[in-house]
Design a protein around this motif. Structure first.
Motif, mmCIF file in Angstrom:
data_model
loop_
_atom_site.group_PDB
_atom_site.id
_atom_site.type_symbol
_atom_site.label_atom_id
_atom_site.label_comp_id
_atom_site.label_asym_id
_atom_site.label_seq_id
_atom_site.Cartn_x
_atom_site.Cartn_y
_atom_site.Cartn_z
ATOM 1 N N ILE A 19 1.019 -0.926 0.177
ATOM 2 C CA ILE A 19 -0.288 -0.315 -0.062
ATOM 3 C C ILE A 19 0.874 1.559 0.329
ATOM 4 N N SER A 20 2.468 1.195 0.907
ATOM 5 C CA SER A 20 3.227 2.203 0.455
ATOM 6 C C SER A 20 3.720 3.348 -0.503
ATOM 7 N N THR A 21 3.567 1.943 -1.674
ATOM 8 C CA THR A 21 3.861 2.293 -2.844
ATOM 9 C C THR A 21 2.425 3.043 -3.619
ATOM 10 N N HIS A 28 -4.655 5.873 3.207
ATOM 11 C CA HIS A 28 -5.860 5.184 4.174
ATOM 12 C C HIS A 28 -7.171 5.071 3.718
ATOM 13 N N SER A 29 -7.362 5.610 2.348
ATOM 14 C CA SER A 29 -8.666 5.094 1.879
ATOM 15 C C SER A 29 -8.846 4.050 1.729
ATOM 16 N N HIS A 33 -10.952 0.524 2.852
ATOM 17 C CA HIS A 33 -12.089 -0.466 1.997
ATOM 18 C C HIS A 33 -11.590 -1.989 1.698
ATOM 19 N N LEU A 34 -10.129 -1.742 1.592
ATOM 20 C CA LEU A 34 -9.493 -2.761 1.709
ATOM 21 C C LEU A 34 -10.233 -3.834 3.066
ATOM 22 N N GLU A 35 -10.565 -3.926 4.280
ATOM 23 C CA GLU A 35 -10.396 -3.481 5.531
ATOM 24 C C GLU A 35 -12.057 -4.077 5.849
#
Length: 50
Positions: A19-21, A28-29, A33-35
């Motif tokens: 995600i950091s890429t 954050h969004s 959404h993934l969670e």
């Protein structure tokens, strides 16, 4: 059903490093959404087994 289970397993493999890429404005969004998708898929799959 197999594809949804596979999708859930793939989502679980996504790391914070992955995600950091992404652009910081979206990180954050995307995590939220993934969670949410992971939680809803878990619930749906568990309910379909019962």
């Amino acid at each position: 059903m197999e594809r949804l289970t596979a999708l859930l397993n793939e989502i679980k493999q996504i790391t914070l490093t992955d995600i950091s890429t992404l652009p910081e404005d979206n990180q954050h969004s995307i995590v939220e959404h993934l969670e949410q998708l992971q939680d809803e898929l878990n619930t749906a799959l568990e309910n379909s087994i019962q």
